[in-house]
Design a protein around this motif. Structure first.
Motif, PDB file in Angstrom:
ATOM      1  N   PRO A  61       0.822  -1.216   0.000  1.00 22.31           N
ATOM      2  CA  PRO A  61       0.000   0.000   0.000  1.00 22.31           C
ATOM      3  C   PRO A  61       0.855   1.264   0.000  1.00 22.31           C
ATOM      4  CG  PRO A  61      -0.936  -1.605   1.500  1.00 22.31           C
ATOM      5  CD  PRO A  61       0.390  -2.158   1.065  1.00 22.31           C
ATOM      6  N   GLY A  62       2.065   1.168   0.563  1.00 23.42           N
ATOM      7  CA  GLY A  62       2.928   2.335   0.628  1.00 23.42           C
ATOM      8  C   GLY A  62       3.570   2.730  -0.684  1.00 23.42           C
ATOM      9  N   ASN A  63       3.845   1.752  -1.563  1.00 27.64           N
ATOM     10  CA  ASN A  63       4.483   2.099  -2.838  1.00 27.64           C
ATOM     11  C   ASN A  63       3.554   1.972  -4.045  1.00 27.64           C
ATOM     12  OD1 ASN A  63       4.420  -0.671  -3.577  1.00 27.64           O
ATOM     13  ND2 ASN A  63       6.469  -1.039  -2.770  1.00 27.64           N
ATOM     14  N   ALA A  64       2.295   1.608  -3.805  1.00 25.83           N
ATOM     15  CA  ALA A  64       1.353   1.442  -4.912  1.00 25.83           C
ATOM     16  C   ALA A  64       1.177   2.731  -5.696  1.00 25.83           C
ATOM     17  CB  ALA A  64       0.005   0.953  -4.388  1.00 25.83           C
ATOM     18  N   GLY A  65       1.142   3.862  -4.997  1.00 25.93           N
ATOM     19  CA  GLY A  65       0.971   5.144  -5.683  1.00 25.93           C
ATOM     20  C   GLY A  65       2.097   5.426  -6.659  1.00 25.93           C
ATOM     21  N   ALA A  66       3.336   5.106  -6.267  1.00 25.33           N
ATOM     22  CA  ALA A  66       4.487   5.324  -7.148  1.00 25.33           C
ATOM     23  C   ALA A  66       4.387   4.450  -8.392  1.00 25.33           C
ATOM     24  CB  ALA A  66       5.779   5.030  -6.392  1.00 25.33           C
ATOM     25  N   VAL A  67       3.868   3.250  -8.229  1.00 26.82           N
ATOM     26  CA  VAL A  67       3.696   2.337  -9.358  1.00 26.82           C
ATOM     27  C   VAL A  67       2.652   2.876 -10.326  1.00 26.82           C
ATOM     28  CG1 VAL A  67       2.813   0.054  -9.992  1.00 26.82           C
ATOM     29  CG2 VAL A  67       4.446   0.283  -8.115  1.00 26.82           C
ATOM     30  N   LEU A  68       1.520   3.300  -9.791  1.00 23.06           N
ATOM     31  CA  LEU A  68       0.438   3.783 -10.644  1.00 23.06           C
ATOM     32  C   LEU A  68       0.799   5.096 -11.330  1.00 23.06           C
ATOM     33  CD1 LEU A  68      -2.536   2.894  -8.283  1.00 23.06           C
ATOM     34  CD2 LEU A  68      -1.729   1.617 -10.270  1.00 23.06           C
ATOM     35  N   THR A  69       1.650   5.883 -10.697  1.00 31.04           N
ATOM     36  CA  THR A  69       2.101   7.137 -11.307  1.00 31.04           C
ATOM     37  C   THR A  69       2.865   6.876 -12.604  1.00 31.04           C
ATOM     38  OG1 THR A  69       2.225   8.223  -9.156  1.00 31.04           O
ATOM     39  CG2 THR A  69       3.497   9.211 -10.922  1.00 31.04           C
TER      40      THR A  69
END
Length: 224
Positions: free
Chosen positions: A161-169
């Protein structure tokens, strides 16, 4: 773009426990992949039927590698490994299945689209215990694969959950999670944490689009 969450079984749960887990988390996620390499076709079919009987919608169930089992179970999709049938050949056998392809490079992602796959799973992005000793591909290679892929690309490997945003970016259409949910002490809570992370990224994406539209409108008004 609505980002998807794919849950992939990790081969460690008894079929009954796996069916219970799938029934509990399916309202929170988009797809559940039955990936049990040690099972025979008969065992895989039985496990798929248990999941369906437990309440998992057929449209959410994806069978790994075995197109015959996917068809026999009435599953919504099949995930083709690198050694599986090419997507074009699989499409000829099962026109109604949603076909995914596992890829590990931008070249393979591009080829999956040309072959007629509906989506691809790309990984592994970050270091993961599922692939010990193997080099993670990282965010830069993920972004390159997204640029070359003509179909939705789902990122896999070490995603939290902590790095999911970086992946989706980087442009990924979603994330795939194995031990992060299947191996969690509370799979439902873990699935909710991933869903909240995906929603946060979606909210940020919408806010950015709105801000850009407003700035363009202001600039247009000034020119007028």
């Amino acid at each position: 773009m609505l980002h998807e969450i794919h849950v992939i079984s990790d081969g460690r749960l008894h079929p009954e426990k796996l069916a219970e887990l799938a029934a509990a988390v399916h309202p929170i996620v988009d797809y559940i992949h039955l990936r049990e390499k040690a099972m025979s076709a008969r065992e895989l079919l039985a496990a798929a039927q248990q999941m369906l009987q437990a309440g998992v919608p057929p449209s959410k169930l994806v069978i790994n590698d075995r197109i015959d089992v996917a068809l026999a179970a009435g599953a919504g999709g099949v995930q083709l490994a690198w050694h599986s049938l090419p997507p074009a050949a699989a499409r000829g056998l099962a026109t109604g299945l949603r076909i995914g392809r596992s890829v590990h490079s931008w070249e393979e992602a591009a080829e999956a689209g040309r072959q007629g796959a509906d989506f691809c799973l790309y990984g592994h992005v970050f270091p993961t215990a599922c692939k010990p000793g193997q080099q993670a591909r990282g965010l830069a290679q993920l972004a390159e694969a997204v640029r070359w892929s003509r179909i939705p690309l789902i990122a896999l490997g070490g995603i939290t959950p902590g790095n999911a945003g970086a992946v989706l970016t980087q442009g990924a259409a979603g994330i795939a999670v194995m031990s992060g949910i299947c191996g969690a002490p509370d799979p439902v809570a873990a699935a909710r944490a991933y869903r909240e992370a995906v929603h946060r990224d979606r909210a940020a994406e919408l806010a950015e689009a709105l801000e850009m539209a407003q700035s363009q409108g202001t600039a247009g008004g000034e020119q007028a």
